[in-house]
Write a protein that holds these residues in place. Structure first.
Motif, mmCIF file in Angstrom:
data_model
loop_
_atom_site.group_PDB
_atom_site.id
_atom_site.type_symbol
_atom_site.label_atom_id
_atom_site.label_comp_id
_atom_site.label_asym_id
_atom_site.label_seq_id
_atom_site.Cartn_x
_atom_site.Cartn_y
_atom_site.Cartn_z
ATOM 1 N N GLY A 96 42.305 54.226 4.706
ATOM 2 C CA GLY A 96 41.450 53.721 5.688
ATOM 3 C C GLY A 96 40.186 54.376 6.125
ATOM 4 N N SER A 97 40.399 55.791 6.087
ATOM 5 C CA SER A 97 39.422 56.637 6.454
ATOM 6 C C SER A 97 38.524 56.734 5.026
ATOM 7 C CB SER A 97 39.988 58.040 6.635
ATOM 8 O OG SER A 97 40.656 58.137 7.910
ATOM 9 N N THR A 107 37.903 54.588 2.945
ATOM 10 C CA THR A 107 37.229 53.471 2.601
ATOM 11 C C THR A 107 36.521 52.710 3.991
ATOM 12 O OG1 THR A 107 39.016 51.860 3.137
ATOM 13 C CG2 THR A 107 38.832 52.663 0.805
ATOM 14 N N GLY A 108 36.541 53.384 5.011
ATOM 15 C CA GLY A 108 35.918 52.942 6.280
ATOM 16 C C GLY A 108 36.390 51.738 6.795
ATOM 17 N N ASP A 109 37.857 51.539 6.530
ATOM 18 C CA ASP A 109 38.569 50.410 6.918
ATOM 19 C C ASP A 109 39.208 50.730 8.228
ATOM 20 O OD1 ASP A 109 40.176 48.197 7.365
ATOM 21 O OD2 ASP A 109 40.819 47.790 5.369
ATOM 22 N N GLU A 110 38.663 50.542 9.396
ATOM 23 C CA GLU A 110 39.080 51.116 10.788
ATOM 24 C C GLU A 110 40.600 50.255 10.962
ATOM 25 O OE1 GLU A 110 38.223 53.452 12.714
ATOM 26 O OE2 GLU A 110 36.756 53.841 11.087
ATOM 27 N N SER A 111 40.796 49.370 10.613
ATOM 28 C CA SER A 111 42.141 48.340 10.734
ATOM 29 C C SER A 111 43.057 48.892 9.933
ATOM 30 C CB SER A 111 41.838 46.787 10.313
ATOM 31 O OG SER A 111 43.015 46.287 10.136
ATOM 32 N N LEU A 112 42.823 49.422 8.532
ATOM 33 C CA LEU A 112 43.763 50.056 7.931
ATOM 34 C C LEU A 112 44.105 51.428 8.349
ATOM 35 C CD1 LEU A 112 45.861 49.929 5.504
ATOM 36 C CD2 LEU A 112 43.780 50.886 4.177
ATOM 37 N N LYS A 113 43.115 52.077 8.870
ATOM 38 C CA LYS A 113 43.280 53.451 9.474
ATOM 39 C C LYS A 113 44.310 53.194 10.978
ATOM 40 C CE LYS A 113 40.712 57.319 11.352
ATOM 41 N NZ LYS A 113 39.538 57.977 11.579
ATOM 42 N N LYS A 168 48.094 55.364 4.575
ATOM 43 C CA LYS A 168 47.450 54.034 5.103
ATOM 44 C C LYS A 168 46.340 54.820 5.717
ATOM 45 C CE LYS A 168 50.632 50.299 5.736
ATOM 46 N NZ LYS A 168 51.318 49.590 6.444
ATOM 47 N N GLU A 169 46.195 55.535 6.790
ATOM 48 C CA GLU A 169 45.317 56.207 7.397
ATOM 49 C C GLU A 169 44.325 56.888 6.556
ATOM 50 O OE1 GLU A 169 44.403 59.326 11.303
ATOM 51 O OE2 GLU A 169 46.636 59.369 10.141
ATOM 52 N N GLU A 172 46.478 50.878 11.624
ATOM 53 C CA GLU A 172 47.676 50.558 11.023
ATOM 54 C C GLU A 172 48.750 51.777 10.587
ATOM 55 O OE1 GLU A 172 49.800 47.661 7.861
ATOM 56 O OE2 GLU A 172 47.820 47.312 8.357
#
Length: 57
Positions: A23-24, A26-32, A19-20, A34
């Motif tokens: 997130g990294s 795709t630039g999705d800080e929330s997923l990163k 997930k991290e 999580e």
């Protein structure tokens, strides 16, 4: 705790790493975040397993 719990904890930690990374990428800080939280939960659970194993001996 048994082997199944240890495997489940390791899987949670590995899933968190995935997930991290996603997130990294795709630039999705929330997923990163999580993913980092999942890894931390896995680490805490693994530490608890080690303490319990130490007292079994």
């Amino acid at each position: 705790m048994g082997l199944g719990d240890k495997i489940q904890n390791a899987a949670e930690k590995a899933g968190g790493k995935g997930k991290e990374a996603a997130g990294s990428a795709t630039g999705d800080e929330s997923l990163k975040a999580e993913g980092q939280a999942d890894q931390a939960k896995g680490d805490v659970k693994q530490a608890g397993e080690k303490v319990k194993d130490a007292f079994k001996d």
